[in-house]
Design an enzyme around this catalytic site. Structure first.
Site, PDB file in Angstrom:
ATOM      1  CD  GLU A 212       2.857  -1.416  -7.982  1.00 51.20           C
ATOM      2  OE1 GLU A 212       1.878  -0.699  -8.270  1.00 51.20           O
ATOM      3  OE2 GLU A 212       3.961  -0.943  -7.634  1.00 51.20           O
TER       4      GLU A 212
ATOM      5  CE  LYS B   7       3.548   2.687  -8.270  1.00 52.13           C
ATOM      6  NZ  LYS B   7       4.518   1.767  -7.717  1.00 52.13           N
TER       7      LYS B   7
ATOM      8  CB  SER C 288      13.715   4.094  -6.943  1.00 61.18           C
ATOM      9  OG  SER C 288      12.988   3.165  -6.149  1.00 61.18           O
TER      10      SER C 288
ATOM     11  N   GLY D 182       9.649   1.298  -6.034  1.00 64.21           N
ATOM     12  CA  GLY D 182       9.203   1.680  -4.695  1.00 64.21           C
ATOM     13  C   GLY D 182      10.181   1.283  -3.602  1.00 64.21           C
TER      14      GLY D 182
ATOM     15  CG  ASN E 288       1.584   4.135 -11.851  1.00 68.03           C
ATOM     16  OD1 ASN E 288       0.416   4.335 -11.522  1.00 68.03           O
ATOM     17  ND2 ASN E 288       2.165   2.955 -11.740  1.00 68.03           N
TER      18      ASN E 288
ATOM     19  CD  GLU F 284       7.766   0.706 -14.217  1.00 69.21           C
ATOM     20  OE1 GLU F 284       7.908   1.860 -13.826  1.00 69.21           O
ATOM     21  OE2 GLU F 284       6.779   0.020 -13.948  1.00 69.21           O
TER      22      GLU F 284
ATOM     23  CG  HIS G 233       2.813  -1.202 -12.863  1.00 71.12           C
ATOM     24  ND1 HIS G 233       3.076  -1.729 -11.620  1.00 71.12           N
ATOM     25  CD2 HIS G 233       3.514  -0.042 -12.946  1.00 71.12           C
ATOM     26  CE1 HIS G 233       3.887  -0.908 -10.973  1.00 71.12           C
ATOM     27  NE2 HIS G 233       4.174   0.117 -11.752  1.00 71.12           N
TER      28      HIS G 233
HETATM   29  C1  PEP Z   1       6.186   2.477 -10.902  1.00 76.72           C
HETATM   30  O1  PEP Z   1       5.309   2.113 -10.159  1.00 76.72           O
HETATM   31  O2  PEP Z   1       6.002   2.387 -12.115  1.00 76.72           O
HETATM   32  C2  PEP Z   1       7.428   2.981 -10.313  1.00 76.72           C
HETATM   33  C3  PEP Z   1       8.463   3.086 -11.083  1.00 76.72           C
HETATM   34  O3  PEP Z   1       7.403   3.310  -8.970  1.00 76.72           O
HETATM   35  P1  PEP Z   1       8.584   4.063  -8.159  1.00 76.72           P
HETATM   36  O4  PEP Z   1       8.994   5.251  -8.972  1.00 76.72           O
HETATM   37  O5  PEP Z   1       7.924   4.454  -6.860  1.00 76.72           O
HETATM   38  O6  PEP Z   1       9.683   3.075  -7.984  1.00 76.72           O
END
Ligand code: PEP
Length: 250
Positions: A97, A12, A213, A173, A10, A167, A95
């Site tokens: 976000e 973003k 992460s 992040g 992703n 997630e 997601h």
């Molecule tokens: C994501 O945005 O789906 C995500 C898992 O981000 P990160 O790997 O940066 O934690």
């Protein structure tokens, strides 16, 4: 039951067209012998550029969202018809976000899930709890609600085009990762929820990615867990140097 691994990036709200093209080309060349299923999901403005590079390769083309309607007066939105026109195959929906910054609720996400499936897309439905929800012992309840409401009205025949991404919001992040054991326990729980909705056979088949992460140095331990079928990767997906080792975890 053996399920394929599915590693998705992703991107973003990052990259210009030139930067996206550079990354896409690096992924195509470095993943051509990759054994798993792969996805790159760039911003809407980059999709056409990336589409031309990944077309005919083993990297699927993804989008990070879609509108809940097919067309009309929806300023700023992007329709499934427009995504299909660009060759998008998969849409990430729900997601964290989108849920927490842009206040998307389960009903809106469900509408998008059904619309995307109706138009032939694969959907990655993201679910996951906030830190305060985990600390209050509500992680399972939150994931159950988001899974059940996200899949409301989705026919069993369409479930092979649904992937769930667990997630935990506190791990996205932040550099904090759920332990492989904790993540696996929630994945097993989500699989049970899918089983209650669609039966054991579908539950055994559905792919559940972990996101939060994921990095080259923790991917293999996470993927080794019984119920973890891949990863949805944010930060580490922005460079081939970090995405490729995750995608080729050993
Ligand atoms: C994501 O945005 O789906 C995500 C898992 O981000 P990160 O790997 O940066 O934690």
């Amino acid at each position: 039951m053996s399920r394929p691994y599915y590693i998705a990036g992703n991107w973003k709200m990052h990259k210009t067209r030139a930067e996206a093209a550079e990354l896409a080309k690096a992924l195509v060349s470095q993943l051509k012998d990759g054994k798993h299923k792969y996805l790159a999901a760039p911003s809407f403005t980059l999709i056409e550029t990336v589409a031309a590079i990944v077309k005919g390769t083993n990297i699927r083309l993804g989008a990070q969202d879609c509108a809940p309607e097919t067309e009309g007066a929806h300023t700023g939105e992007v329709s499934v018809l427009q995504l299909k026109d660009l060759g998008v195959q998969t849409i990430i929906l729900g997601h964290s976000e989108r849920r927490h910054i842009y206040k998307e609720d389960d009903a809106l996400i469900n509408k998008k899930v059904k619309l995307a499936l109706q138009h032939g897309f694969e959907v990655i439905l993201c679910v996951g709890e906030l830190l305060e929800e985990r600390e209050a012992g509500k992680a399972e309840a939150v994931c159950e609600t988001q899974t059940v409401k996200g899949l409301e009205g989705v026919a069993a025949k369409d479930l092979d085009r649904v992937v769930i991404a667990y997630e935990p919001v506190w791990a996205i992040g932040t550099g904090k990762t759920a332990t492989p054991e904790d993540a696996d326990a929630i994945h097993a729980f989500i699989r049970k929820v899918v089983g209650k909705l669609y039966g054991q056979e579908e539950a055994d088949k559905i792919l559940i990615q972990y996101g939060g992460s994921v990095k080259p140095d923790n991917a293999a331990q996470l993927m080794a867990k019984e119920n973890i079928d891949g990863a949805l990767v944010g930060g580490a997906a922005l460079k081939a140097d970090s995405f490729v080792p995750i995608a080729k975890f050993a």
